[in-house]
Design a protein around this motif. Structure first.
Motif, short mmCIF file in Angstrom:
data_model
loop_
_atom_site.label_atom_id
_atom_site.label_comp_id
_atom_site.label_asym_id
_atom_site.label_seq_id
_atom_site.Cartn_x
_atom_site.Cartn_y
_atom_site.Cartn_z
N ASP A 41 2.67 -7.62 2.79
CA ASP A 41 1.43 -7.75 4.10
C ASP A 41 1.42 -7.84 5.08
O ASP A 41 0.59 -7.50 5.87
N CYS A 44 2.08 4.24 1.64
CA CYS A 44 2.78 4.97 2.77
C CYS A 44 2.01 6.04 3.38
O CYS A 44 2.66 6.74 2.80
N GLU A 94 -0.89 7.07 8.48
CA GLU A 94 -2.03 6.38 9.04
C GLU A 94 -1.92 5.32 9.07
O GLU A 94 -2.67 4.27 10.16
N MET A 95 -1.06 4.39 8.43
CA MET A 95 -1.27 3.36 8.29
C MET A 95 -0.30 2.89 9.78
O MET A 95 -0.10 1.78 10.87
N THR A 121 0.97 -1.09 -0.04
CA THR A 121 0.05 -0.17 -0.18
C THR A 121 0.92 1.18 0.15
O THR A 121 2.18 1.38 -0.01
N ILE A 167 -4.53 1.58 15.54
CA ILE A 167 -5.59 0.64 15.08
C ILE A 167 -5.22 0.02 13.87
O ILE A 167 -6.13 -1.24 13.53
N ASN A 168 -4.13 0.56 13.55
CA ASN A 168 -3.43 -0.66 12.08
C ASN A 168 -2.53 -0.80 12.50
O ASN A 168 -2.46 -2.81 11.56
N ARG A 169 -2.08 -1.08 13.54
CA ARG A 169 -1.12 -1.90 14.51
C ARG A 169 -1.44 -4.25 13.71
O ARG A 169 -0.70 -4.29 13.33
N GLN A 170 -2.53 -3.72 14.22
CA GLN A 170 -2.72 -5.53 13.55
C GLN A 170 -3.05 -6.35 12.23
O GLN A 170 -1.51 -7.13 12.20
N TRP A 171 -2.83 -5.27 11.51
CA TRP A 171 -2.12 -5.96 9.98
C TRP A 171 -1.30 -5.58 9.29
O TRP A 171 -0.99 -5.43 8.19
N THR A 172 -0.29 -4.13 10.02
CA THR A 172 0.28 -4.23 9.79
C THR A 172 2.59 -4.23 9.76
O THR A 172 3.42 -3.99 9.32
N THR A 173 1.62 -5.02 10.81
CA THR A 173 3.27 -5.80 11.57
C THR A 173 2.74 -7.71 12.26
O THR A 173 2.99 -7.62 13.08
#
Length: 149
Positions: free
Chosen positions: A85, A56, A59-60, A54, A64-70
């Motif tokens: 991903d 950069c 906001e990533m 995605t 709230i986004n940590r679950q899918w970014t790492t």
């Protein structure tokens, strides 16, 4: 149609290279597919056809986004994310994402065994280059090279 012909020609060329360097896979490839920047943009919605995930944006990195970014894990048992991903966009992010995914699949013991195998292989190469090194010295030097000392 020119696009599809180009993709087919490039795919065959890349398969020829694969078979040249990894001949043991000949006759064992069940499926292959070549993606291009156009494929990335069309099917994955990647930013300008980039192959590293995605766009950069700050906001990533929001909580709230940590679950899918790492994380390589998904809600579907046995399905893991890999590459950018599973971690973050970029070449380095894709490499770390691959490591995270492999570690998730292998488990803790399997990950340790893989790490040991990699270090042992590097130590053997170091001993091949310098036969005066003991096995222990070569292994310690392999660790230092691996961690970038």
């Amino acid at each position: 149609e020119d696009y599809l012909e180009f993709k087919d020609k490039l795919t065959r060329h890349l398969l020829d290279i694969l078979l040249e360097y990894v001949p043991q896979v000949k006759g064992r490839i069940e499926y292959y597919h070549l993606g291009t920047p156009l494929s990335e943009e069309t099917f994955l919605g990647s930013y300008r056809g980039g192959s590293y995930g995605t766009k950069c944006v700050p906001e990533m990195f929001a909580p709230i986004n940590r679950q899918w970014t790492t994380s390589p894990y998904t809600d579907i048992p046995g399905l893991y994310l890999a590459g950018s991903d599973a971690f973050l966009p970029s070449v380095t992010g894709a490499m770390y994402g691959g490591c995270l995914s492999a570690s998730a699949v292998l488990g803790k013991v399997g990950t340790l065994r893989l790490g040991h195998a990699i270090l042992s292989h590097l130590a053997k190469r170091l001993r091949d280059d310098n036969p005066k090194l003991s096995r222990v010295e070569a292994y310690i030097l392999a660790i230092k090279k691996f961690i970038g000392e």
